[in-house]
Design a protein around this motif. Structure first.
Motif, short mmCIF file in Angstrom:
data_model
loop_
_atom_site.label_atom_id
_atom_site.label_comp_id
_atom_site.label_asym_id
_atom_site.label_seq_id
_atom_site.Cartn_x
_atom_site.Cartn_y
_atom_site.Cartn_z
N PRO A 160 0.82 -1.20 -0.01
CA PRO A 160 0.02 0.02 0.13
C PRO A 160 0.87 1.34 -0.16
O PRO A 160 0.22 2.49 -0.24
CB PRO A 160 -0.95 -0.12 1.13
CG PRO A 160 -0.04 -1.02 2.19
CD PRO A 160 0.93 -1.84 1.38
N LYS A 161 2.16 1.10 0.37
CA LYS A 161 2.86 2.43 0.33
C LYS A 161 3.44 2.55 -0.99
O LYS A 161 4.51 2.01 -1.07
CB LYS A 161 3.80 2.17 1.46
CG LYS A 161 3.40 2.40 2.87
CD LYS A 161 4.39 2.39 4.05
CE LYS A 161 3.35 2.59 5.24
NZ LYS A 161 4.51 2.30 6.49
N CYS A 162 3.13 3.72 -1.65
CA CYS A 162 3.44 4.20 -2.90
C CYS A 162 3.05 2.74 -4.00
O CYS A 162 2.51 1.90 -3.55
CB CYS A 162 5.11 4.37 -3.24
SG CYS A 162 5.70 5.55 -2.16
N GLU A 163 3.13 3.14 -5.28
CA GLU A 163 2.69 2.43 -6.27
C GLU A 163 3.67 1.36 -6.16
O GLU A 163 5.00 1.45 -6.18
CB GLU A 163 2.77 3.03 -7.48
CG GLU A 163 1.39 3.74 -8.00
CD GLU A 163 1.46 4.71 -9.10
OE1 GLU A 163 2.55 4.40 -9.88
OE2 GLU A 163 0.69 5.34 -9.54
#
Lengths: 423, 423, 423
Positions: A339-342
């Motif tokens: 979920p953190k950044c693409e």
């Protein structure tokens, strides 16, 4: 032969039968449906209490006519079962024209059409005819004959289950109580039967329960006998008037925000969704029609015939049903496992290698949308709506991302049906 | 004589009086209202502290004029009380035209109209006149005279209660502080008086409390003296500018979602709804006007006269008020006592015996809608809005269903007025 | 020279540099920005793991060309750095035209423009040229040369902090990885630099953190290295494509209801707001552009040049940024210290002394609106939106009321950033 032509043949086979809310017409209808799919037929005795209602006596007609003093039949049930008001009690009598006319129903605004009338719960009898015919009747004495029985018997309905993998159900219901009216509802019976047959060939998430029931009293009876089951119903669809040239119309369930509820407003009148959506059940059941009931002039008249219903419209409805199934089957919520950044899609082969192009390719857009909204709180339908992308494209993107280990199916939310604890 | 004509006669009787926020003009006004209804008149001494404000000294005028050096009155309070700025302090002096002009208020854009000006809380004096008159004044010395008293006395307001059966109240308020302005607000006084008289003939659920108060300081004074009572107020309406040809306009209360709040947006400026809706009270009080304040050019000028206000518009407003009362009185939430499936309306005589017709009769539709939404969470107003049916029809359907034992009144929701615990 | 002309000069200075996601072009760019503001330059080694990504090798180009058999350069990096696909690996080879063409990228729909292409994460090489040039190449052998290095090195980015009084931050980010493209994104770099310089002259509530970073990998790298800091970010803005004649466009953050989010819908593709708004961070960061990416034909082509970007548009964007800062700085919730009825504004010198005029003066309206909604639950932005008044007017009214002791700043709501506990 196209699917639409096959459906029209089935409609034509069902059309001549004299159906009502009980009786042999329903049984003949279910027998024809039984050639399409394996049908479980239920018989519920007259007098059975079902919520606020009582299963009525069974009605069967041998013959019915009005004859002039020369014995010539001027109105004849054999010519069209619409001529006899449904649930007419037996009668044999002579009477003058003026008295007869008080028993005749016409449609002055459509002088050539015969209306459809019923008197299920108020004992009586009557005939239906075209205004032109009635206007042409000479004065004199007429003999009327209703050779029918109204006696303790049964209410008959059919049920068919297409198996799925979970214990959740989709309800598909249609009414089987209208006589020679092609759109309302031979079309619904035909599309439901064929839909059931097509679903049997698929691996499905949900069970699909098909009901072939008399309107109102049939759905009330089914609900009364299956209260413990309604908690499993996740979605539902009533099929009626689905063969005319009108555009497809979807009527929302009472909830108004159920998954199947994203097209038009809910109104409480209509078909059996009224019972499924009564506040004590509040099931997520909507209604699919083409021309909405009472919105086309042929509704409940002899002009609702085999010409009004067209193969191409039947086929269009069937395809729409299959599309609804497609969405219901595939609609889920996912969680983004990164979920953190693409995540870097390129190294997983999910992204075009050459950058700098306008990069608006829909498939990549769909993946970015799914990743961004995969927080367990948005379904794929939510994603498709917010992104303005086709559901199929979004579902395909989710499948690709799940395959790459980037998404997981979210734990389903708690069952929210108020009926879950009913019964 | 129509109700509208009677209202216009009452407006005409009120029109000539020189009203201000205190003084004998208010007392004369309340005396006229007292011919219509039994009025409780309150006198609050100057200097009384009411929240952030102080009840001002009382102002009364005997005479006021501007005269030229020949003694001819060129501006004369006797001709129209608008010529004197309200709350002008006493003065008697000679001055040249240039100095006089600094005390004259005009409306250059409407050269024939006299404006209405006040100076309640800043000591001063002034005259109002038409631009044309001022332009025509020759140079020279003028004598001014304001023969008035501004001295300790009282603020006067009237109150009238129409009894209802519960201990909940509807507040109807109008302001009585404007001098010869027919629409703002002789019209409001007239409609409120007549509404009170008509309600006295009815059996009512709510008490209706009518306030005839000076604007701003009057509502503040009433609230300060009645804090313990505001928790009972369920609905409220301020009546102002209700006799002109503009369309009826409703301004929402601060809450924006109160029952009386379904037409237009709330703005914080306006009449006494500003005080009733201040955040410390937050009462569900809206404002009914025709042309909204300051939206018609005659507003606060001599052109707001007996020609602007028409009998038919006064009558239309009165009828609208009665309709609002109708809805407030009848609006309730019900619970369906037969929530599983529809009850069988036919066996209770509530449904047409012959089926098959288009069956869209509004009365039956209204019953089905009420049954479907009678879950304790929807009021009849909610039902009417969702169904697109007239409130009266829905209320009548609910009464029929209640009479048949199919509905019961839902227990009222907990009182949600933040003012309930105030004071 | 206007602010717009100064910005355009800065764009022109940045324009010729060959930037990519790493390399000396980024360093030269940051050096120029360093003439405007004091810049902290960070170097992150190739191979560093940042979430799902790895910092790539550093790319630098000395020269690159395609020559015909006479040695004449037909495509020349020296003429425009767009001719070389970004991150092309070194090559020196002869090949026939047909083989060469497989390495040439053109824009058939704009035959005179050179496209911009990259291949950051898939090893390869290529050239970009106009369709007209490629169509004019005679058959024969061509020599290609990419004299570049792709080797371990660093990813470079710049950071600048303008100090505020609280410990909360506003993030302003722009990308510095595009070569000779004026709008995308020399314009963003120029406006961000100038904005930072202007803010330094002000007393500020928030810290303003400016990031000059390569797109995607740069924001991912910054987030990976600053996870403990993101909880302080209250608002954020990505600046890109801000010099063209398109109207200003704001793209909402993922939350969709953040303070900076009141203009247009959020879409997940775009600039670095994708990373800041990924579900694991969900920061309130929107994106300010003029023509949205890919919505203007010159996007990612040689036509995105110094003529597309105009001084007046750059200035307009800068002014919009300052206005956003104005609102963010001043936006607060207040509580009315005199909540019961309106306070008497006149005795505090806040209200015109002469009443009776239409009294719609906006300043007084703004004060009444602020008083009415000052319940701790409405921000000044809420007030401005509901009142339809300019934010500045509302903020000024609040300041006047606070100065008069009628309002107090509401205790700030609890921090709601889901990233507050991240890292």
């Amino acid at each position: 032969m196209t699917a639409g032509q096959e459906l029209h043949e089935l409609v034509a086979e069902l059309y001549p039968i004299c159906r009502s809310i009980t009786g042999d017409g329903v049984r003949q209808t279910l027998e024809i449906v039984g050639h399409e799919i394996d049908l479980e037929v239920h018989e519920v005795p007259s007098g059975t209490q079902v919520f606020d209602w009582t299963v009525p006596r069974e009605w069967n007609v041998r013959d019915a006519w009005v004859a002039d003093d020369s014995g010539r039949r001027v109105i004849d049930f054999q010519a069209s079962n619409l001529h006899l008001m449904s649930y007419s009690v037996p009668v044999r009598a002579w009477m003058p024209l003026a008295e007869l006319k008080r028993r005749l129903y016409t449609l002055p605004e459509y002088p050539d059409w015969v209306p459809y009338r019923t008197s299920y719960y108020a004992e009586g009898w009557g005939f239906c005819a075209s205004q032109r015919l009635v206007d042409g009747l000479p004065d004199g004495e007429y003999e009327v004959c209703v050779d029918a029985t109204l006696a303790d018997g049964h209410l008959t309905y059919g049920e068919h289950l297409v198996q799925g993998q979970t214990d959740e159900e989709v309800l598909v219901s249609c009414h089987v109580c209208h006589p020679s009216l092609a759109n309302d509802n031979c079309s619904g019976i035909a599309v439901a039967s064929r839909l059931a047959r097509l679903l049997a060939e698929r691996r499905l998430r949900y069970h699909y329960r098909f009901l072939f029931i008399p309107g109102t009293i049939g759905s009330i009876t089914w609900l009364a006998r299956n209260e413990e089951r309604v908690g499993r119903i996740r979605h539902g669809l009533v099929l009626a008037c689905v063969g005319d040239p009108g555009l497809l119309t979807y009527k929302r369930s009472r909830r108004g925000d159920a998954e199947v509820d994203r097209v038009v407003d809910f109104t409480p009148y209509g078909y059996d969704e009224r019972q499924f959506c009564s506040p004590g059940f509040d099931l997520p059941v909507g209604c699919l029609t083409r021309s909405s009931y009472a919105d086309y002039p042929q509704y409940h008249t002899s002009a609702d015939d085999l010409d009004l219903v067209r193969p191409e419209h039947l086929q269009d409805t069937l395809e729409a049903c299959l599309e609804v199934v497609e969405v219901l089957e595939a609609n889920r919520s996912y969680v983004n496992l990164n979920p953190k950044c693409e995540p870097q899609l390129g190294k997983r082969g999910l992204y075009g290698a050459i950058g700098g192009r306008s990069d608006t390719q829909q498939r990549q857009m769909a993946m970015l949308w799914v990743l961004n909204l995969a927080d367990g709180g948005h379904s794929l339908l939510d994603v498709a709506e917010r992104a303005g992308l086709a559901f199929g494209l979004v579902a395909e993107a989710a499948a690709a991302l799940e395959g790459a280990g980037l998404l997981a199916i979210a734990r389903p939310a708690a069952v929210d049906s108020p009926a879950a604890g009913a019964g």
